[in-house]
Every structure is written in structure tokens, then in C-alpha cells.
Motif scaffolding. Sequence first.
Motif, PDB file in Angstrom:
ATOM      1  N   MET A 213       3.670 -18.556  -0.186  1.00 54.22           N
ATOM      2  CA  MET A 213       4.178 -18.164  -1.488  1.00 54.22           C
ATOM      3  C   MET A 213       4.094 -16.652  -1.650  1.00 54.22           C
ATOM      4  O   MET A 213       5.041 -16.010  -2.099  1.00 54.22           O
ATOM      5  N   GLY A 214       2.970 -16.085  -1.265  1.00 53.73           N
ATOM      6  CA  GLY A 214       2.803 -14.650  -1.423  1.00 53.73           C
ATOM      7  C   GLY A 214       3.697 -13.875  -0.486  1.00 53.73           C
ATOM      8  O   GLY A 214       4.390 -12.946  -0.888  1.00 53.73           O
ATOM      9  N   CYS A 215       3.708 -14.274   0.749  1.00 55.27           N
ATOM     10  CA  CYS A 215       4.446 -13.515   1.757  1.00 55.27           C
ATOM     11  C   CYS A 215       5.940 -13.534   1.442  1.00 55.27           C
ATOM     12  O   CYS A 215       6.635 -12.551   1.633  1.00 55.27           O
ATOM     13  N   PHE A 216       6.409 -14.659   0.923  1.00 54.17           N
ATOM     14  CA  PHE A 216       7.834 -14.803   0.641  1.00 54.17           C
ATOM     15  C   PHE A 216       8.310 -13.736  -0.327  1.00 54.17           C
ATOM     16  O   PHE A 216       9.420 -13.225  -0.203  1.00 54.17           O
ATOM     17  N   SER A 217       7.489 -13.384  -1.312  1.00 59.33           N
ATOM     18  CA  SER A 217       7.955 -12.415  -2.301  1.00 59.33           C
ATOM     19  C   SER A 217       7.234 -11.087  -2.187  1.00 59.33           C
ATOM     20  O   SER A 217       7.092 -10.374  -3.160  1.00 59.33           O
ATOM     21  N   SER A 218       6.764 -10.757  -1.002  1.00 56.95           N
ATOM     22  CA  SER A 218       6.076  -9.476  -0.834  1.00 56.95           C
ATOM     23  C   SER A 218       7.027  -8.326  -0.551  1.00 56.95           C
ATOM     24  O   SER A 218       6.582  -7.211  -0.307  1.00 56.95           O
ATOM     25  N   ASP A 219       8.312  -8.580  -0.531  1.00 58.15           N
ATOM     26  CA  ASP A 219       9.255  -7.517  -0.194  1.00 58.15           C
ATOM     27  C   ASP A 219       9.324  -6.471  -1.283  1.00 58.15           C
ATOM     28  O   ASP A 219       9.112  -6.759  -2.463  1.00 58.15           O
ATOM     29  N   GLN A 220       9.655  -5.250  -0.840  1.00 58.86           N
ATOM     30  CA  GLN A 220      10.007  -4.245  -1.818  1.00 58.86           C
ATOM     31  C   GLN A 220      11.348  -4.654  -2.421  1.00 58.86           C
ATOM     32  O   GLN A 220      12.138  -5.331  -1.767  1.00 58.86           O
ATOM     33  N   PRO A 221      11.583  -4.227  -3.653  1.00 51.52           N
ATOM     34  CA  PRO A 221      12.868  -4.571  -4.258  1.00 51.52           C
ATOM     35  C   PRO A 221      14.010  -4.140  -3.352  1.00 51.52           C
ATOM     36  O   PRO A 221      14.029  -3.009  -2.867  1.00 51.52           O
ATOM     37  N   GLY A 222      14.932  -5.023  -3.113  1.00 56.44           N
ATOM     38  CA  GLY A 222      16.105  -4.668  -2.322  1.00 56.44           C
ATOM     39  C   GLY A 222      15.963  -4.949  -0.848  1.00 56.44           C
ATOM     40  O   GLY A 222      16.922  -4.792  -0.098  1.00 56.44           O
ATOM     41  N   GLU A 223      14.795  -5.360  -0.398  1.00 55.48           N
ATOM     42  CA  GLU A 223      14.650  -5.689   1.016  1.00 55.48           C
ATOM     43  C   GLU A 223      14.365  -7.176   1.155  1.00 55.48           C
ATOM     44  O   GLU A 223      14.008  -7.843   0.192  1.00 55.48           O
ATOM     45  N   GLY A 224      14.534  -7.677   2.345  1.00 53.28           N
ATOM     46  CA  GLY A 224      14.332  -9.117   2.490  1.00 53.28           C
ATOM     47  C   GLY A 224      13.623  -9.494   3.762  1.00 53.28           C
ATOM     48  O   GLY A 224      13.737 -10.624   4.230  1.00 53.28           O
TER      49      GLY A 224
ATOM     50  N   LYS B 197      -1.415 -10.130  -3.512  1.00 51.71           N
ATOM     51  CA  LYS B 197      -2.729 -10.689  -3.808  1.00 51.71           C
ATOM     52  C   LYS B 197      -2.751 -12.179  -3.472  1.00 51.71           C
ATOM     53  O   LYS B 197      -3.741 -12.687  -2.932  1.00 51.71           O
ATOM     54  N   THR B 198      -1.662 -12.847  -3.815  1.00 52.03           N
ATOM     55  CA  THR B 198      -1.594 -14.275  -3.514  1.00 52.03           C
ATOM     56  C   THR B 198      -1.697 -14.504  -2.019  1.00 52.03           C
ATOM     57  O   THR B 198      -2.471 -15.356  -1.549  1.00 52.03           O
ATOM     58  N   ALA B 199      -0.927 -13.712  -1.253  1.00 55.41           N
ATOM     59  CA  ALA B 199      -0.943 -13.893   0.197  1.00 55.41           C
ATOM     60  C   ALA B 199      -2.308 -13.552   0.768  1.00 55.41           C
ATOM     61  O   ALA B 199      -2.804 -14.227   1.684  1.00 55.41           O
ATOM     62  N   THR B 200      -2.935 -12.501   0.218  1.00 56.31           N
ATOM     63  CA  THR B 200      -4.268 -12.129   0.702  1.00 56.31           C
ATOM     64  C   THR B 200      -5.266 -13.243   0.425  1.00 56.31           C
ATOM     65  O   THR B 200      -6.063 -13.612   1.297  1.00 56.31           O
ATOM     66  N   ALA B 201      -5.197 -13.764  -0.799  1.00 58.11           N
ATOM     67  CA  ALA B 201      -6.086 -14.877  -1.135  1.00 58.11           C
ATOM     68  C   ALA B 201      -5.858 -16.025  -0.164  1.00 58.11           C
ATOM     69  O   ALA B 201      -6.808 -16.650   0.324  1.00 58.11           O
ATOM     70  N   GLY B 202      -4.583 -16.285   0.142  1.00 62.01           N
ATOM     71  CA  GLY B 202      -4.269 -17.355   1.089  1.00 62.01           C
ATOM     72  C   GLY B 202      -4.853 -17.076   2.452  1.00 62.01           C
ATOM     73  O   GLY B 202      -5.398 -17.966   3.112  1.00 62.01           O
TER      74      GLY B 202
ATOM     75  N   LEU C 186       0.842  -1.203   0.000  1.00 63.28           N
ATOM     76  CA  LEU C 186       0.000   0.000   0.000  1.00 63.28           C
ATOM     77  C   LEU C 186       0.875   1.250   0.000  1.00 63.28           C
ATOM     78  O   LEU C 186       0.772   2.092   0.876  1.00 63.28           O
ATOM     79  N   TYR C 187       1.764   1.349  -0.963  1.00 59.10           N
ATOM     80  CA  TYR C 187       2.537   2.578  -1.150  1.00 59.10           C
ATOM     81  C   TYR C 187       2.582   2.846  -2.640  1.00 59.10           C
ATOM     82  O   TYR C 187       2.404   1.944  -3.457  1.00 59.10           O
ATOM     83  N   PRO C 188       2.827   4.116  -3.004  1.00 65.96           N
ATOM     84  CA  PRO C 188       2.645   4.493  -4.405  1.00 65.96           C
ATOM     85  C   PRO C 188       3.500   3.700  -5.384  1.00 65.96           C
ATOM     86  O   PRO C 188       3.049   3.383  -6.467  1.00 65.96           O
ATOM     87  N   GLY C 189       4.734   3.355  -5.035  1.00 63.27           N
ATOM     88  CA  GLY C 189       5.610   2.766  -6.038  1.00 63.27           C
ATOM     89  C   GLY C 189       5.564   1.255  -6.136  1.00 63.27           C
ATOM     90  O   GLY C 189       6.475   0.654  -6.707  1.00 63.27           O
ATOM     91  N   ALA C 190       4.531   0.648  -5.589  1.00 62.35           N
ATOM     92  CA  ALA C 190       4.505  -0.810  -5.580  1.00 62.35           C
ATOM     93  C   ALA C 190       4.568  -1.346  -7.010  1.00 62.35           C
ATOM     94  O   ALA C 190       3.859  -0.869  -7.891  1.00 62.35           O
ATOM     95  N   THR C 191       5.400  -2.334  -7.203  1.00 58.44           N
ATOM     96  CA  THR C 191       5.572  -2.871  -8.549  1.00 58.44           C
ATOM     97  C   THR C 191       4.622  -4.040  -8.779  1.00 58.44           C
ATOM     98  O   THR C 191       4.069  -4.594  -7.846  1.00 58.44           O
ATOM     99  N   GLY C 192       4.488  -4.395 -10.043  1.00 62.54           N
ATOM    100  CA  GLY C 192       3.563  -5.455 -10.431  1.00 62.54           C
ATOM    101  C   GLY C 192       3.791  -6.764  -9.690  1.00 62.54           C
ATOM    102  O   GLY C 192       2.859  -7.295  -9.083  1.00 62.54           O
ATOM    103  N   PRO C 193       5.003  -7.313  -9.728  1.00 59.71           N
ATOM    104  CA  PRO C 193       5.218  -8.610  -9.055  1.00 59.71           C
ATOM    105  C   PRO C 193       4.905  -8.552  -7.576  1.00 59.71           C
ATOM    106  O   PRO C 193       4.325  -9.489  -7.003  1.00 59.71           O
ATOM    107  N   GLN C 194       5.239  -7.427  -6.940  1.00 64.20           N
ATOM    108  CA  GLN C 194       4.969  -7.317  -5.502  1.00 64.20           C
ATOM    109  C   GLN C 194       3.466  -7.321  -5.251  1.00 64.20           C
ATOM    110  O   GLN C 194       2.987  -7.975  -4.327  1.00 64.20           O
ATOM    111  N   ILE C 195       2.730  -6.605  -6.101  1.00 61.01           N
ATOM    112  CA  ILE C 195       1.276  -6.576  -5.924  1.00 61.01           C
ATOM    113  C   ILE C 195       0.697  -7.963  -6.129  1.00 61.01           C
ATOM    114  O   ILE C 195      -0.182  -8.416  -5.386  1.00 61.01           O
TER     115      ILE C 195
END
Lengths: 529, 540
Positions: free
Chosen positions: B434-445, B357-362, B344-353
Motif C-alpha cells: 500500500m505504501g510503496c504503491f503511492s510513494s511516487d512523486q507527483p507526476g511519476e509512476g 511511513k506506511t511502507a516503512t511500517a510495513g 527524503l527530498y525537500p519538497g516531499a508532500t504530505g500524502p507521499q510522506i
Amino acid sequence: MSRNLLDSPGAADMALLLPELALMLFGCLVLLWEMARPKDKVWPGWVTILGHVVALGCLVPGFNLLGKTPFLPDEASAVVKFHGNLVADGFGLTMKGVVLVGSMLATLLALRYSERFKNPGEFFAMLLFASSAAVLLCGASDLLMIYLAVEFLSLASYVLVGYLKFQPRSTEAALKYFLYGAITAAVMLYGMSLVYGMAGSTNLYTVPGEENRPAVGGALAQLALQYEQAGGVVLVALGLIAVGLGFKSGMAPFHQWVPDVYDGAPLPVMAWLSVSSKAAAMAVFVRVLWVVFPHDQWFLPVAVLSAITMTVGNLAALPQTNVKRMLAYSSIAHAGYALMAVAALGAGQFNPSVLLGPDAVQMKPTVQATASVWQHAGLPVYLATYIFMNLGALAVVMAVYQKTKSHSINDYAGLAQRAPGLAWLMLFFLLSLAGIPPTAGFWGKFVLFAATLEAGPHLVWLAICGFLNSVVSVYYYWNVVRAMFIMKPVSQEAMGPTADVRLTLAVAAVGTIAIFVLAGPFMTLFNVQ
Amino acid sequence: MSLEKLPLNFLVWWPVLAFLVVICLPRDRAPSHYRGWALALSVPPVFVSLYLVALFAQAGWGAKAGEPFTVFAPWFAVGQLSVTYALFVDGLSLPLIALTTVLTTLVILYSNITDRAREYYALFLLLEVGMLGTFLAVDFFLFYVYWEISLVPMYFIIGIWGGSNREYAAIKFFLYTLVGSVAMLLAFIWIYLVVPQKTLLFINDIPGQTSLLAQTAPAVRAFPGLALCAWWGIFLAFAIKVPTWPFHTWLPDAHTEAPTGGSVILAGILLKMGGYGIFRILLPILPEQSYQMRYVLLLMAVVGVVYGAFVAMAQQDLKKLIAYSSVNHMGYVMMGIASAAAVLYPGATGPQIEAAKTATAGAIYQMFAHGLLTSGLFLLVGVIYDRTHTRDLQMFGGLGQNLPEYAGYFRLFVFGSLGLPGLAGFVAEFLVFMGCFSSDQPGEGIFRMGSVIAGLGIVVTAAFLLWTIQRVLLGPLNPRWARLPDIELRERIPLLVLGVLSLVFGLLPNLLLGSMNSYLQDLPTYLPAEATRPPISGRR
């Protein structure tokens, strides 16, 4: 709408006094009735209710004359009469309405209760006189008149509290109330004399025709401009007056009389004290604060007083094992909640646009347009909701007492099995007192929180204090719920309420649910649309 | 009232009627009389909710703002505040509504209360009012009313028919939840005061009505401190209900002391109200504050997963063990919530979104699956407790020998609970991780790290659940239980229904995931003005 009726000189001024006069007249009528037909125990009560209905009707022309004005004890909207002694304004009339409704419902509770008195007519007459004093107090606009009305109210209350004259607790309560009341009245009078000494006037509003003589508020403001030290004396006077009115409305730290007096007094008198007497005292408290003292000086002390009152009331209610004392302490807490609205009223006026952050200038028109909806209505709305839920709870207490002859919470054990209707109604009223929907009490809390938060960031702490307190209050209300629903009954004997209590319960229950469901129409009664 | 509006109104008002009917039945009848009435009255909502599901399916699982799914009427207006009677369903609430109606019926069917039966069944129907209303109402005022209505019956259910420590557990549950809800009320009043368009609707999909959604975020920017307080106020209400660590301490008491039916509804539905509230209200209304707090959310989630699992492992009481396993399972829901907050920040990229969504669905799937599986487990605890009057794990063992059917259900629900593929729990956990694992912003872990740590929780969960099977079903049979009767019909039907449902939703996840899209597609639009997509207008 013209103001002809009120503007015409002489006897027409009496129109302003119609509610008080009606109550007095009915009081005398009840006395005479009793003299003529001493065996008649029921009719005096109904006549008293009729008296209240008539008095309520007498308020209507006043409302029509004043039209849609904001409910503030403002100089601008005040119609001052009787050389400045009495005033008609939306605020006063609304509070009169609250007083009368509360008083009427307390009478309802007394209908059968009074049969135990030797002469119930006298009791009802005294109730009518007391109501008349409370109504008078709501419209008093001169310091001396306020003092006289407070004393009138007090004297009638002392008699009512001690009306069970063969019960030592009742007599003790009356004496306690009297002693406490005498002292605080003297303190208040001293405060008033300080105000008079500084301002050279006792009129709260400028008297028509005597515009060159300033009213108290204006005179004090001038004085404060001339002498820096005047502010200190004004504060002392404010404090001394607050002692007297705080005592009458049961605010901490002048609340110690409340549990003893409420406990000792006849149940209908307790209902009357906790609503009508309190509402009248708060009305005049707000009026004096509003007109005499600068808003930025009093809103914070009142906020602190509110926080202390609700906290003291709630904490002291926690260990209570007697339901009457518990409700007495809860009534102190509710006085504290009602004061939230008063503090919010002051704070909102002190800085009406305080909600606007520096970056939110574009929002200005919307916020300002609504800036005071909740604050104006807060006090009367809250007290009006309190009337019904408090009365309902007391009616259940009365019904249980008829069977168990006890006010101990333990004797409510298993009420849900012995009298399911009573238990569910009590649950409903206690939910309302705790501010949980779907009840009037929830709406009252909603209005209070909205008023307080609207007053801006410097009262957020008070809202949070109110929130914590309403959670604490659930704990002791739930002592009763626990007893009624969870504990095992001591006997299986069913206990239905008598017909008159049923009527009271029905009125209270309908009021408590209707205020919630019809919150919109209800709020229009307080000029909020 | 048009016929189109009937289903939603029915769901809200029918249980009220049912409650009144049952509470007004004559007093001196046999318990089965009241049970029969309550059962009969609880069935129509099941069919109506299934009918709604069918309508929803017919509309392509993504219907929005249509008549059968929206009911709107003004209630009252004070000042500029207009309070409305607004009901709404979408893919987020529909599964929970169906679950509520089904579980209520099953619980009434299962219950065999003899003491004060009339009140017992009436209170479950009153509880259904609160639960369905909470999932249906989309005006905060109405939502709050239903939210609070659901409190009182559960207090009584725990307090009157609960275990030995029931009074303590009941008042603890009541006060905990009340603290949260009053804080939420305060926060909401503040939000109402600062937004320019006075409304309490938190859904965009009511035609012709503005909602809080797009306007709150810009309006509260002027007061960052108070906005964060408001976020915490609302979050507190939902977090206590979920419950997430560290607000979970009421749960073991309440779940353990409640009668079986109460535990089932508590675990199955009431906990879901918290997660539902966060997804429906908190994230959409205060996206920026949610984003600020994403790591706090993740921390709570991960601690909840790991801590819940370890504490469950230490339990000797079977019911308490399952209660703590709920803390663990709700941790997965919180992981999904944290992932959703992280975008929920302006620069969220496609894969992160997409990951969010995957994590939310889960997470939504987990709410549903937990409702099926843990309800089944609590029923099983009830079954064995009715027979043995103990829940002490050391007293059991070898029950698989002489209770074959019981053992079968026990294995099914325990395996489902630990996430065995083929059962509903697996789909949920898989998607969340699966969703949570890749929910990071680019460059964070940090989310990656959190997921890995939470993975430890899965292992521990599997361990304590398998150990539970071992302690209850395997090993030498305690001679005291040699003659226990196996499951009877009253118990079999609920278990069968729940078991079949968890199998169906484990094998055919699209049944549920399809409907969720109508909610998920909105997720990135919660951001105010500078958001990646235009907010309301673009969608309609």
C-alpha cells in the motif's frame, strides 16, 4: 621544564645515550653472569627483561624534557647532540619505546626457549646488543651514523637468526639475510654518498653552534632552486636509500628474505625481527624522508610502496601451509599497513587543508585543529598494537610446537578440543591481526584508516586498498581458525602450554584487549589526547 | 549505576556472562547438562526485554530519551573524537530485541546437538551478545564492535555443526559480511572526518549530545562523489546482510548448510540487522544520497522479490527453498526502504510522506513477521530432517496423513509466509504494498510500476509455497516414512510459541504498529537545513 640536563655540555650529553648504554651494560652483565655461573639457564633471560625495563625507564626523563610536542621528526622540536650525530625528539623517543617493548616481549618468549642453546647468556647478550642498536638507530640523525647503526643492527641480527647453528635452515637463513643485507646496505650507502655529494653535509639537522653549515634538507632545497636537474638526482638518492631501509623493514619489493629468514630463525628472534628491527628501520626511514626530501615528492611513492607491500604480503600468505611462513608473509603485509601511516603523514603535510572543499570554508577551524592527530600517531600506534597481537600468535605457535613439533597448519587440527584455551586465544590474536574488534588490531586499523582518509582525496585509493587487503588477510588467518575449530583432531591428547608461554600469552592477551578498551589512555602515550 | 539504566546494560552484559559461564563448564558432561545451563541463562534476557516492552507501553509507545530507554557514558576520547557507550531503544529496535531474546531461548530449547555441545550453546550466547548489542548500540564505534562480534559465532555454528558443504558456506558467509563491514567502517571514518562536530552517535535522542544526524548531510555536500562512495560503503554492509539482490548469493549456502538452530537465528535475527541498519543509520545520516539512489533501491527490491520467488520455486531442497523465500521476503523490506528513501527530498508532500511511513511500517513489520514465520519454517525443516535425513522435496509427500500435528504447524507457517490474512506476514505485505504503491512523486509512476511488478512476486510466492505444501503433506505417502514419530515436546514448544505469536501479531497489528510511531515520526526530519520541518531542536 628546563632543558638544563641536556643543555649542559660534556658528560650530560650522555643522558641522551642512557637507554643504549643501559642495554649495553646489561648485555655485558649477562655475559659475565654466564661466565660466572654457566649452569644458570633462566636468570640471563630475566636480567635481559630487567635491562629493557631500565632502558624504558631511561626514556622517561627525555619525554619529560620535551613536554607535549607533536610527534614529528621535525627540525623545530629536535634536540641535536654529539655534533649532529644523535637527536632527541618525541618521534624518536616514541619509536624507541616501541622498539624496547617489542624487544622485551620477544625476550619473554625466549625465556624457556633458550634452554636448548648451549650458552643462553650469549644469546640474551646478543639480543640486548641488537636492541641497543635498534634504539640507537631511532635517534640517529647523521647519514653516517644511520649507516653505522643499521650495520650494527644487522650484524647482531645475523648472529641471532643463525643461533640454531646445528639446524641447516637456521644457518641458511642467517647466510641469506647476511648476503641480502650486505648488498642492500651497499646500495643505501651509495644513495647516501649521492646526498652527501650534492648537499656537502651528512647532518639531517642543523648542528647547534654550526648554524652557518646547512643541514642536508636545506642544502638540497637550495640546490633544487639553482639547478632543475637536481630533483632527478635527489629522487635517485631517495630510491637508493629506500632500498636499504626497505630491506630492513621488510617492504616489497625487498621482502624476499623475510619468509626464509623468519622461518629459519629461532621463534623469539622472529618475534624480535618482526617488531623491533622493523620499527627501528621504519623510524629512521620516516626521519630521512621527512627531513631530507620534499614531502610532495615522497608521499606518493611511499603510498605505492605501501599498497604493493601489503598486497604482495597478503597474496603470498594465502597459499601457505606453514604457520610460521604464513605469519612471516603477514608481517610483510603489516609493514605495508604501517606504511599507510607514513604516506598519510607526508600527504597530510603536503596539503593539510585538503579536506576542505571549496564550499566548506566555514568548517575550516575545526578541520585544521584536528588535521594531524591520526597521522602523527599512526606509525607508532600501529606498530605498538602489532607487538602484542603478533607476539600472542607466536606464543601460541610456540606452545603448539612444544607438543606437535610441527609448524604445519594441518597440525592445528582440532586444537579447540585438545587445548581450548590456546585455540580461543589464537582466535583472539588472529582477529586482532585481521583488524576485527574487540581487539588492539581493530584500533590500529581504525587509526590507519583515519590517518589515510584525513590526508585527503588523493589517498582514498590507498585506504580502499587497505580495506581490500584486510579482507584478503582474513582468508589465510581463517585457515588456522578452520583447522583449530572445524577440523577433527588427530589425537585427543590434551596440550596445555608451559608456564613461561602462559605468561607470554597472558601479557599479549591483556595488551591486545587493553589497547582496545583503554584506547584513550593508550593514545595519550603517543601525545594524542 | 542507577536502577533505571539496568535493563539495557543487562541485555548487553548478561549474555557475555552467560557465554563465559557455559564455555567454562567442565568438559566431560552430557550434552543436556550444557543445554540446561544455556537455557537457564538465556531466559533472564527474555524477561528483561519483555519488561522493557511493558515499560515502553506504559510510556505510551512513543517514549523518547527517557532513562530506561537510554544509557549513555563516555568511553574514550582521542583528538576531537569522543567514543561513547550509548545504548538506546525505540519502536524500531524494541521488537527486534524481544525477538532476539525469545528466539535465542527457543533455539537453545530446540537444539539437540550431541557433538561439542558446550561450545555450541556457548556460541549461541555469544551470538546473542552481538545481536542485542547491534540493536542497542547507537554509537558507531560500539555498533561496529557488536556487529563484528555477531560474525564469528555464526561462522563457527555453520562451520562446525553444518551440513556436508559447511566449510565453504561458513567462510563465504564470513568473507561476504566482512567485505561489507570494512567498507562501512571506511565510510564512517570518512564521515567522522568531514563533519564539524566530531561524534559517532547516530541518534538525536541522547540528551546533551550532538549526533551525526543533522550535520552529516550539509557537511558531505562539498564532496558529492565521495559522499556517494560513503553511501555505497555503508549500504554494502547492510545490503549484504539483508540480503538484497544481487548481494544475496551467500545466503542460500549459509542457510542450507547451517544446523537448524543456526538457520533460525540467521533468518530470524541476523538478516534483520541489515534492514535495521539501513533504517537506523543509512537513511537518517545520508538522506540526500539515499534519495538519489531510491530507484536503485527499488530495482533491487523488486528484482529480489520476483527473482527470489522464481528461484525458490525451482528448488528441490526444502531448506534451500525456504532460504530463497527469504530473499523474496527481504525484498519487501527493501521496498519499504526504497519508499522511505523516496521522500527524503525537500519538497516531499504530505500524502507521499504518509505513504512512505506506511511502507516503512510495513517493512519493519515484515522484519518482525519474517523472524517469526521463517524461523518456524526452518524449525520444521529441522524436525523433518532429523527424522528422515533428507530434505529432498521429491522424497516427501503424504506426510499430512501420519504426522497431523507437524502438518498443522507446517500449514500455519507456510500460509503465514505467503501472506494469508490473519497471520503476521499479511499485515506486513499489505502495508508495504500500500505504501510503496503511492510513494511516487507527483507526476511519476515508477514506484507504482515497481509495486505492480513485485505483485507478480507475491503470486509466485503463493504458488511455490502452496506447491510445497502439496509436495510435502499431500499426495501418496512415501512408504519409507510410514512410521515417523510426530512432534515431540522439545520441538512443540518453540513451534507453538512462534505460531501463537504470528497469529497474535496477525490479528492485533496495533501491538507493533503503535510502538513504531516513535521511529516513524522522525522519518521526515532527516533532511538537513532546508527540510520541511526544523530538524532536531523543533522536536524536543
